[in-house]
Design a protein around this motif. Sequence first.
Motif, PDB file in Angstrom:
ATOM      1  N   UNK A  75      36.580  48.645  34.537  1.00 27.22           N
ATOM      2  CA  UNK A  75      36.155  48.661  35.943  1.00 27.22           C
ATOM      3  C   UNK A  75      37.335  48.387  36.873  1.00 27.22           C
ATOM      4  N   UNK A  76      38.275  47.547  36.416  1.00 20.83           N
ATOM      5  CA  UNK A  76      39.412  47.154  37.260  1.00 20.83           C
ATOM      6  C   UNK A  76      40.569  48.140  37.205  1.00 20.83           C
ATOM      7  N   UNK A  77      40.546  49.037  36.229  1.00 20.09           N
ATOM      8  CA  UNK A  77      41.684  49.929  36.015  1.00 20.09           C
ATOM      9  C   UNK A  77      42.104  50.724  37.254  1.00 20.09           C
ATOM     10  N   UNK A  78      41.168  51.345  37.992  1.00 14.68           N
ATOM     11  CA  UNK A  78      41.609  52.103  39.170  1.00 14.68           C
ATOM     12  C   UNK A  78      42.369  51.252  40.180  1.00 14.68           C
ATOM     13  N   UNK A  79      42.048  49.953  40.238  1.00 16.76           N
ATOM     14  CA  UNK A  79      42.724  49.074  41.203  1.00 16.76           C
ATOM     15  C   UNK A  79      43.980  48.433  40.631  1.00 16.76           C
ATOM     16  N   UNK A 103      42.921  43.257  44.130  1.00 18.44           N
ATOM     17  CA  UNK A 103      43.945  42.729  43.236  1.00 18.44           C
ATOM     18  C   UNK A 103      43.627  41.365  42.673  1.00 18.44           C
ATOM     19  N   UNK A 104      43.465  40.368  43.527  1.00 15.74           N
ATOM     20  CA  UNK A 104      43.229  39.002  43.068  1.00 15.74           C
ATOM     21  C   UNK A 104      41.842  38.836  42.453  1.00 15.74           C
ATOM     22  N   UNK A 147      31.190  48.494  42.157  1.00 11.28           N
ATOM     23  CA  UNK A 147      30.026  49.361  42.358  1.00 11.28           C
ATOM     24  C   UNK A 147      30.274  50.773  41.845  1.00 11.28           C
ATOM     25  N   UNK A 148      31.506  51.248  41.950  1.00 14.25           N
ATOM     26  CA  UNK A 148      31.832  52.575  41.419  1.00 14.25           C
ATOM     27  C   UNK A 148      31.624  52.607  39.910  1.00 14.25           C
ATOM     28  N   UNK A 149      31.987  51.516  39.245  1.00 18.00           N
ATOM     29  CA  UNK A 149      31.814  51.439  37.792  1.00 18.00           C
ATOM     30  C   UNK A 149      30.331  51.344  37.430  1.00 18.00           C
ATOM     31  N   UNK A 150      29.594  50.540  38.177  1.00 16.63           N
ATOM     32  CA  UNK A 150      28.148  50.431  37.937  1.00 16.63           C
ATOM     33  C   UNK A 150      27.476  51.785  38.159  1.00 16.63           C
ATOM     34  N   UNK A 151      27.897  52.469  39.217  1.00 14.32           N
ATOM     35  CA  UNK A 151      27.303  53.787  39.520  1.00 14.32           C
ATOM     36  C   UNK A 151      27.572  54.772  38.380  1.00 14.32           C
ATOM     37  N   UNK A 152      28.772  54.719  37.818  1.00 15.04           N
ATOM     38  CA  UNK A 152      29.111  55.615  36.708  1.00 15.04           C
ATOM     39  C   UNK A 152      28.226  55.347  35.501  1.00 15.04           C
ATOM     40  N   UNK A 153      27.895  54.085  35.251  1.00 10.41           N
ATOM     41  CA  UNK A 153      27.022  53.758  34.117  1.00 10.41           C
ATOM     42  C   UNK A 153      25.587  54.190  34.400  1.00 10.41           C
ATOM     43  N   UNK A 154      25.140  54.014  35.646  1.00  9.56           N
ATOM     44  CA  UNK A 154      23.800  54.502  36.020  1.00  9.56           C
ATOM     45  C   UNK A 154      23.700  56.001  35.779  1.00  9.56           C
ATOM     46  N   UNK A 155      24.732  56.720  36.217  1.00  8.44           N
ATOM     47  CA  UNK A 155      24.728  58.166  36.033  1.00  8.44           C
ATOM     48  C   UNK A 155      24.724  58.532  34.551  1.00  8.44           C
ATOM     49  N   UNK A 182      34.256  61.759  50.448  1.00 13.56           N
ATOM     50  CA  UNK A 182      33.959  60.393  50.035  1.00 13.56           C
ATOM     51  C   UNK A 182      35.207  59.537  50.163  1.00 13.56           C
ATOM     52  N   UNK A 183      35.030  58.311  50.652  1.00 16.08           N
ATOM     53  CA  UNK A 183      36.160  57.418  50.813  1.00 16.08           C
ATOM     54  C   UNK A 183      36.531  56.786  49.480  1.00 16.08           C
ATOM     55  N   UNK A 184      37.839  56.576  49.293  1.00 18.46           N
ATOM     56  CA  UNK A 184      38.309  55.914  48.079  1.00 18.46           C
ATOM     57  C   UNK A 184      37.920  54.443  48.105  1.00 18.46           C
ATOM     58  N   UNK A 185      37.733  53.828  46.916  1.00 16.28           N
ATOM     59  CA  UNK A 185      37.419  52.400  46.868  1.00 16.28           C
ATOM     60  C   UNK A 185      38.509  51.571  47.533  1.00 16.28           C
ATOM     61  N   UNK A 186      38.092  50.574  48.295  1.00 18.82           N
ATOM     62  CA  UNK A 186      39.052  49.718  48.994  1.00 18.82           C
ATOM     63  C   UNK A 186      38.885  48.266  48.572  1.00 18.82           C
ATOM     64  N   UNK A 187      37.678  47.754  48.693  1.00 18.80           N
ATOM     65  CA  UNK A 187      37.421  46.353  48.393  1.00 18.80           C
ATOM     66  C   UNK A 187      37.122  46.134  46.914  1.00 18.80           C
TER      67      UNK A 187
END
Length: 499
Positions: A415-419, A365-366, A218-226, A207-212
Amino acid sequence: MAETKREIERKYESDESGLPDLTGVAGVETVLDKGVMELDATYYDTADERLAASSITLRRRTGGSDAGWHLKFPVAQGVRDEIQAPLSDTLPDEFAGLLRSRVRNAELLPVVRLSSARDVRELLDTEGRLLAEISEDAVQAERLLGGDGSAQWTEIEVELADGGDPAFLDKVEKRLRKAGVRPSKSASKLARALAETAPKRPDPGPLEDPVTAADHVLAYVRAQRDAIVETDPAVRQDAEDSVHSMRVATRRMRSTFKSYGKVLDRAVTDPIGDELKWLAGELGVDRDREVLNERLRTALDEVPHTLVSGPIAERLSRWAGDKPGGASARLIGVLDSHRYLALLDAVDALLADPPLSKAAGKQPGKVLTKAVRKDFGKVTALIEQALDLEPGTDRDIAIHEARKKTKRTRYAAEAAHPALGKPAKELVKSMKALQNLLGEHQDSVMARQTLRELSAVAHAAGESAFTYGVLYGREERRAELVEAALPKEWETIEQAMGV
């Protein structure tokens, strides 16, 4: 009636040379040969193997001492909760409910059949108590769905006795390793059977790491869905803290849609957010009263008996609707409803085809920083407003609104922490502390409202309302302490944020 037990076991590769001698294992006095039993199990899943993807197993097995339906949920590596139901021709209704959040409208079909010859030994201590069961299983696997492959292998399985010390399995493993036995590469027989009998498919790669910015949201939303889907069976079984966990996941997702409206189109996410709000409300019907009841009972226990007048505890019980354990029929009806399942489908559809807005493809970032700062600014305005107001209803409302925005800021920062790294982590920590402080104030507001209502009912029934007044005064003092601590707490947060 289904029964649940915690299964702790380890699996090992076997070269078909038989079970090693285990008389040298520390604590083992007797190794009792239980003979060979023939087991025949059919495993069920959806056509796209949703249960297997979640490491859940559903089987109907004949043979052995526990013939019947078995449903296993993963807890940790080598640990599963196993639910057993008597043998029948159709899936037990309870199992269907526990699997509904994953299966939904899909059909459960036979996917694999496993036939095993199980050579069993029981490991007993000096007093004849069972420590563990060890078996060598000669397994034949046959694919029933999605192919016609077959496989066979031999493995060793060690299962800890109910209530046993997991450290005993380390002692058994030490002896097995000395005999040349090594841990299995597969977590379960089903996992191995699916892997070895499946048609060859292209490797999807890592799996590719989050970029955008959208990747992170979406990774955070997916974690809540799970989290919602995974907590569903626990809620149905009335597991401790499960309702709270599911409710928090719904709030996190809904909050994320609001905070990151520049990333995901609000025209699509708002209707889903409305349904998440409905679900959180349904989950809170029993939960809020339960929490408030615990608070009032604890407060009552702290009142000297000389100040307790009237049947306070009994009236609290009637108000709380005390009932035996088990999820309420109302709540299970919610989880079985078309509306709930449609919500899960809507979230899945959003994740499969995200409604991306203009900022979605930009560097995180921004975009994420701007969203988090916007939410933090709303908290700032509400805290300052609350501090300017005199104690009373208006201040209570302002503090409650500040609490809600504090949670939203916390979730946005999560949600922003990984970035964003450390700054987001520090903000999460600060917002959690503030949320707890403001939550204590809101709990006091709700407790006082309830005490006023109970006092009026007690008075109308000719009972003394004195103790309700004592409790009310104590709750009022707790709120005053929060309000006194708030300016310093907020000053600390502003300093940490560099405001």
